[in-house]
Design an enzyme around this catalytic site. Structure first.
Site, PDB file in Angstrom:
ATOM      1  N   LYS A 158       0.613  -1.320   0.230  1.00 32.05           N
ATOM      2  CA  LYS A 158      -0.288  -0.033  -0.170  1.00 32.05           C
ATOM      3  C   LYS A 158       0.722   1.573  -0.149  1.00 32.05           C
ATOM      4  O   LYS A 158       1.628   1.349   0.281  1.00 32.05           O
ATOM      5  CB  LYS A 158      -0.744   0.167   1.646  1.00 32.05           C
ATOM      6  CG  LYS A 158      -1.513  -1.055   1.683  1.00 32.05           C
ATOM      7  CD  LYS A 158      -2.369  -1.370   2.544  1.00 32.05           C
ATOM      8  CE  LYS A 158      -4.024  -0.059   2.598  1.00 32.05           C
ATOM      9  NZ  LYS A 158      -5.023  -0.845   3.658  1.00 32.05           N
ATOM     10  N   GLY A 164      -8.851   7.029  -2.358  1.00 30.54           N
ATOM     11  CA  GLY A 164      -9.685   6.991  -2.479  1.00 30.54           C
ATOM     12  C   GLY A 164      -9.726   5.205  -2.968  1.00 30.54           C
ATOM     13  O   GLY A 164      -9.632   5.270  -4.451  1.00 30.54           O
ATOM     14  N   GLU A 200       1.162  -5.022   3.809  1.00 25.14           N
ATOM     15  CA  GLU A 200       0.358  -5.557   5.107  1.00 25.14           C
ATOM     16  C   GLU A 200      -0.216  -7.285   4.825  1.00 25.14           C
ATOM     17  O   GLU A 200      -0.593  -7.073   3.955  1.00 25.14           O
ATOM     18  CB  GLU A 200      -1.267  -4.511   5.125  1.00 25.14           C
ATOM     19  CG  GLU A 200      -0.794  -3.383   6.221  1.00 25.14           C
ATOM     20  CD  GLU A 200      -2.081  -2.651   6.183  1.00 25.14           C
ATOM     21  OE1 GLU A 200      -3.604  -2.509   5.530  1.00 25.14           O
ATOM     22  OE2 GLU A 200      -2.476  -1.642   7.106  1.00 25.14           O
ATOM     23  N   LYS A 237     -16.459   2.477  -2.241  1.00 26.22           N
ATOM     24  CA  LYS A 237     -17.489   2.469  -1.457  1.00 26.22           C
ATOM     25  C   LYS A 237     -18.303   2.341  -1.890  1.00 26.22           C
ATOM     26  O   LYS A 237     -18.706   3.622  -3.148  1.00 26.22           O
ATOM     27  CB  LYS A 237     -17.837   3.395  -0.002  1.00 26.22           C
ATOM     28  CG  LYS A 237     -17.060   2.971   1.090  1.00 26.22           C
ATOM     29  CD  LYS A 237     -17.040   3.747   2.444  1.00 26.22           C
ATOM     30  CE  LYS A 237     -15.270   3.791   2.803  1.00 26.22           C
ATOM     31  NZ  LYS A 237     -15.111   4.509   3.363  1.00 26.22           N
ATOM     32  N   GLU A 275     -10.826   3.907  10.287  1.00 27.48           N
ATOM     33  CA  GLU A 275     -11.606   3.110   9.170  1.00 27.48           C
ATOM     34  C   GLU A 275     -10.482   1.470  10.201  1.00 27.48           C
ATOM     35  O   GLU A 275      -9.490   1.454  10.398  1.00 27.48           O
ATOM     36  CB  GLU A 275     -11.437   3.160   7.961  1.00 27.48           C
ATOM     37  CG  GLU A 275     -11.985   4.376   7.458  1.00 27.48           C
ATOM     38  CD  GLU A 275     -11.589   4.703   6.086  1.00 27.48           C
ATOM     39  OE1 GLU A 275     -12.509   5.090   5.536  1.00 27.48           O
ATOM     40  OE2 GLU A 275     -10.756   3.937   5.599  1.00 27.48           O
ATOM     41  N   GLU A 287      -6.440   3.053   8.151  1.00 28.98           N
ATOM     42  CA  GLU A 287      -6.272   4.237   7.892  1.00 28.98           C
ATOM     43  C   GLU A 287      -7.080   5.358   9.398  1.00 28.98           C
ATOM     44  O   GLU A 287      -7.908   5.039  10.012  1.00 28.98           O
ATOM     45  CB  GLU A 287      -6.408   4.618   7.130  1.00 28.98           C
ATOM     46  CG  GLU A 287      -8.090   4.581   6.138  1.00 28.98           C
ATOM     47  CD  GLU A 287      -7.782   5.515   4.898  1.00 28.98           C
ATOM     48  OE1 GLU A 287      -6.954   5.980   4.431  1.00 28.98           O
ATOM     49  OE2 GLU A 287      -8.449   5.417   4.087  1.00 28.98           O
ATOM     50  N   ARG A 291     -11.835  14.276   8.027  1.00 19.54           N
ATOM     51  CA  ARG A 291     -12.738  14.872   8.047  1.00 19.54           C
ATOM     52  C   ARG A 291     -14.279  15.073   7.686  1.00 19.54           C
ATOM     53  O   ARG A 291     -13.759  13.403   8.086  1.00 19.54           O
ATOM     54  CB  ARG A 291     -12.195  15.061   6.117  1.00 19.54           C
ATOM     55  CG  ARG A 291     -11.940  13.722   5.504  1.00 19.54           C
ATOM     56  CD  ARG A 291     -11.874  13.933   4.158  1.00 19.54           C
ATOM     57  NE  ARG A 291     -11.431  13.033   3.333  1.00 19.54           N
ATOM     58  CZ  ARG A 291     -12.468  11.531   3.269  1.00 19.54           C
ATOM     59  NH1 ARG A 291     -13.644  11.764   3.552  1.00 19.54           N
ATOM     60  NH2 ARG A 291     -11.894  10.615   2.832  1.00 19.54           N
ATOM     61  N   ARG A 337     -24.464   5.512  -3.102  1.00 20.72           N
ATOM     62  CA  ARG A 337     -24.463   6.237  -3.788  1.00 20.72           C
ATOM     63  C   ARG A 337     -24.799   6.010  -5.173  1.00 20.72           C
ATOM     64  O   ARG A 337     -24.614   4.795  -5.713  1.00 20.72           O
ATOM     65  CB  ARG A 337     -22.451   6.115  -3.200  1.00 20.72           C
ATOM     66  CG  ARG A 337     -21.850   6.935  -2.004  1.00 20.72           C
ATOM     67  CD  ARG A 337     -20.123   6.258  -2.518  1.00 20.72           C
ATOM     68  NE  ARG A 337     -20.009   6.194  -0.838  1.00 20.72           N
ATOM     69  CZ  ARG A 337     -18.601   7.215  -0.700  1.00 20.72           C
ATOM     70  NH1 ARG A 337     -17.746   7.147  -1.950  1.00 20.72           N
ATOM     71  NH2 ARG A 337     -18.269   6.389   0.600  1.00 20.72           N
TER      72      ARG A 337
HETATM   73  P1  ADP Z   1      -7.916   4.345   0.921  1.00 19.03           P
HETATM   74  O1  ADP Z   1      -7.393   5.591   1.390  1.00 19.03           O
HETATM   75  O2  ADP Z   1      -7.833   4.420  -0.615  1.00 19.03           O
HETATM   76  O3  ADP Z   1      -9.410   4.176   0.659  1.00 19.03           O
HETATM   77  P2  ADP Z   1      -7.634   2.194   2.505  1.00 19.03           P
HETATM   78  O4  ADP Z   1      -6.954   1.701   3.358  1.00 19.03           O
HETATM   79  O5  ADP Z   1      -9.060   2.598   3.395  1.00 19.03           O
HETATM   80  O6  ADP Z   1      -7.338   3.035   1.301  1.00 19.03           O
HETATM   81  O7  ADP Z   1      -8.380   0.650   1.777  1.00 19.03           O
HETATM   82  C1  ADP Z   1      -9.538   1.145   1.168  1.00 19.03           C
HETATM   83  C2  ADP Z   1     -10.050  -0.357   1.294  1.00 19.03           C
HETATM   84  O8  ADP Z   1      -9.279  -1.619   0.498  1.00 19.03           O
HETATM   85  C3  ADP Z   1     -10.218  -1.237   2.567  1.00 19.03           C
HETATM   86  O9  ADP Z   1     -11.927  -1.167   2.338  1.00 19.03           O
HETATM   87  C4  ADP Z   1     -10.486  -2.393   2.039  1.00 19.03           C
HETATM   88  O10 ADP Z   1     -11.711  -3.080   0.835  1.00 19.03           O
HETATM   89  C5  ADP Z   1      -9.055  -2.432   1.576  1.00 19.03           C
HETATM   90  N1  ADP Z   1      -7.888  -2.961   2.132  1.00 19.03           N
HETATM   91  C6  ADP Z   1      -7.271  -1.642   2.796  1.00 19.03           C
HETATM   92  N2  ADP Z   1      -6.067  -2.675   3.224  1.00 19.03           N
HETATM   93  C7  ADP Z   1      -6.816  -4.046   3.250  1.00 19.03           C
HETATM   94  C8  ADP Z   1      -5.887  -5.234   3.934  1.00 19.03           C
HETATM   95  N3  ADP Z   1      -4.488  -5.162   4.587  1.00 19.03           N
HETATM   96  N4  ADP Z   1      -6.637  -6.570   4.290  1.00 19.03           N
HETATM   97  C9  ADP Z   1      -7.905  -6.698   3.021  1.00 19.03           C
HETATM   98  N5  ADP Z   1      -8.175  -5.725   2.924  1.00 19.03           N
HETATM   99  C10 ADP Z   1      -7.406  -4.255   2.480  1.00 19.03           C
END
Ligand code: ADP
Length: 447
Positions: A158, A164, A200, A237, A275, A287, A291, A337
């Protein structure tokens, strides 16, 4: 209290903020690009300032133009909305340096949580459980391979600055790691100007559950329960609901208390969301968003709190008057949405709205910039409406949602309303028995 707020955004969220301001007796200033001269947020605002041509970098991301607009109109606060500059610490700092209040957290907190590597470290230090993975960033291929062997497969690489749903790459075996790392770095550099990445464990069947928080920067902080945002496509989402069908009262209270205690310690100011991925009864921090979030209305519906009003009050230095005991979530809320996209191919469908009829009746809320004759411009996010429905029970909420979707007329362009109608008729959705992969799997099976 502020007399005039400049809203540095567009679309439904600009309208949402305008509405809260008007209900508080606050004047509004809309900024808009040349493509948005006829947009509803510009039509309803008390004053408008055109800040540039259509591309976001020249208008909605144009910091000097926005600060000039605020100065010229005498705005005493700026609300950044969602997306655009809402998580830009430099912007927040510059707003404050101009003696204008920033309706959001401190620049330091935005910056800390905006870097996902630092955010994860901070979360760990604050006692919040995180997804197992690399300790900090990953510099070299050798380091990545060593971590991969340790945490096992599948894993996800990541981007530290990702957002997004972009800047993520899954690797299923050791020989995929180097390539996934290279792709993720290149994408992250191109999209966010930062190629720092971390690793991760990739969870197989988690739900996305997030906690809504509200702090006043003076040590008071409460949570407004959780939202389940597991109905996703490409990590974005599509439908959200509150409360989560997967949690019981005890689990809800426990995670709520953990994050609230952490935010109190930080003296967090404003609305924020932590989250988590939730699997087999365990929460894993992914994360924090510093906001307002697109899906905030479902928490407002079940908690009976206007989050934008609260954001504005704490930004004006007013201590939080709500206590945790005041928050007694009741009933159920779901948000769909609706985007200007083909419901099967997801190709954007900008264009003129020929007919418009929004659903109404008890428990139905529509946050949308659309009106008959409006032209959806091709330059921005495809979100055109949020349909939010409340019911005393989850079942009542789902029946009402079906009824509201059936009533909704958006003529002239294709939208994702037919997709929502199909999703909510699926047994896993009806039973509340879905994880973050369900929607994509179901769509794949369908075609
Ligand atoms: P963003 O900031 O782009 O929204 P996030 O870290 O919030 O990124 O992750 C967005 C989505 O990606 C999560 O809701 C999940 O669906 C998927 N995701 C992120 N990390 C993992 C993980 N370690 N294992 C499985 N899915 C993940």
């Amino acid at each position: 209290m502020f007399e005039k707020v400049l809203i540095a955004n567009r679309g439904e969220i600009a309208l949402r903020i305008h509405r809260a301001c008007k209900e508080m007796g606050i004047q509004t200033v809309a900024v808009h690009s040349t493509a948005d001269a006829d947009a509803m947020h510009a039509r309803l605002a008390d004053e408008t300032v055109c800040i540039g041509p259509p591309p976001p970098k020249d208008s909605y991301l144009n910091i000097p133009a926005i600060l000039t607009a605020a100065t010229l109109t005498g705005a005493d606060a700026i609300h950044p909305g969602v997306g655009f500059l809402s998580e830009n610490a430099r912007f927040a700092q510059m707003v404050e340096e101009h003696d204008i209040a920033f309706i959001g957290p401190t620049p330091e907190h935005i910056s800390l949580m905006g870097d996902k590597i630092r955010a994860k470290e901070a979360a760990k230090d604050l006692g919040i459980p995180v997804v197992p993975g690399s300790d900090g960033g990953v510099e070299t291929d050798a380091e990545a391979l060593a971590i991969a062997k340790e945490i096992g497969f599948p894993l996800i690489i990541k981007a530290a600055s990702g957002g997004g749903g972009r800047g993520m790459k899954v690797a299923y075996s050791l020989d995929e790691v180097e390539e996934a790392l290279a792709i993720c770095r290149t994408e992250a550099k191109a999209a966010f100007g930062d190629d720092a990445v971390y690793i991760e464990r990739y969870l197989g069947k988690p739900r996305h559950i997030e906690i809504q928080l509200l702090g006043d920067g003076q040590g008071n902080c409460i949570h407004l329960g959780e939202r389940d945002c597991s109905i996703q496509r490409r990590h974005q989402k599509v439908i959200e609901e509150a409360p989560s069908p997967a949690l019981n009262a005890e689990q809800r209270a426990r995670i709520g208390e953990t994050v609230t205690a952490a935010m109190k310690k930080m003296r967090y100011r404003g609305a924020g969301t932590i989250e988590f991925l939730y699997e087999d009864g365990e929460f894993f921090f992914i994360e924090m968003n510093t906001r307002l979030q697109v899906e905030h209305p479902i928490s407002e519906m079940i908690c009976n709190v206007d989050l934008v009003r609260e954001q504005i009050k704490v930004a004006a230095g007013i201590p939080l008057h709500l206590t945790q005991d005041d928050i007694q979530p009741a009933g159920h809320a779901i948000e769909c949405r609706v985007t200007a996209e083909n419901p099967e191919t997801f190709m954007p469908t900008p264009g003129r709205i020929t007919d418009y009829h929004a659903p109404g009746g008890m428990g139905v809320r529509v946050d949308s910039q659309l009106y008959s004759g409006y032209k959806v411009p091709p330059y921005y996010d495809s979100l055109v409406s949020k349909l939010i429905v409340y019911g005393a029970t989850r079942n009542e909420c789902m029946m009402r949602l079906k009824r509201a979707l059936d009533e909704y007329v958006i003529g002239g362009i294709e939208t994702t309303i037919p997709l929502h109608q199909k999703i909510i008729a699926q047994p896993p959705f009806i039973d509340g028995n879905y994880d973050i992969h369900w929607l994509e799997k179901w769509m794949g099976l369908k075609s």
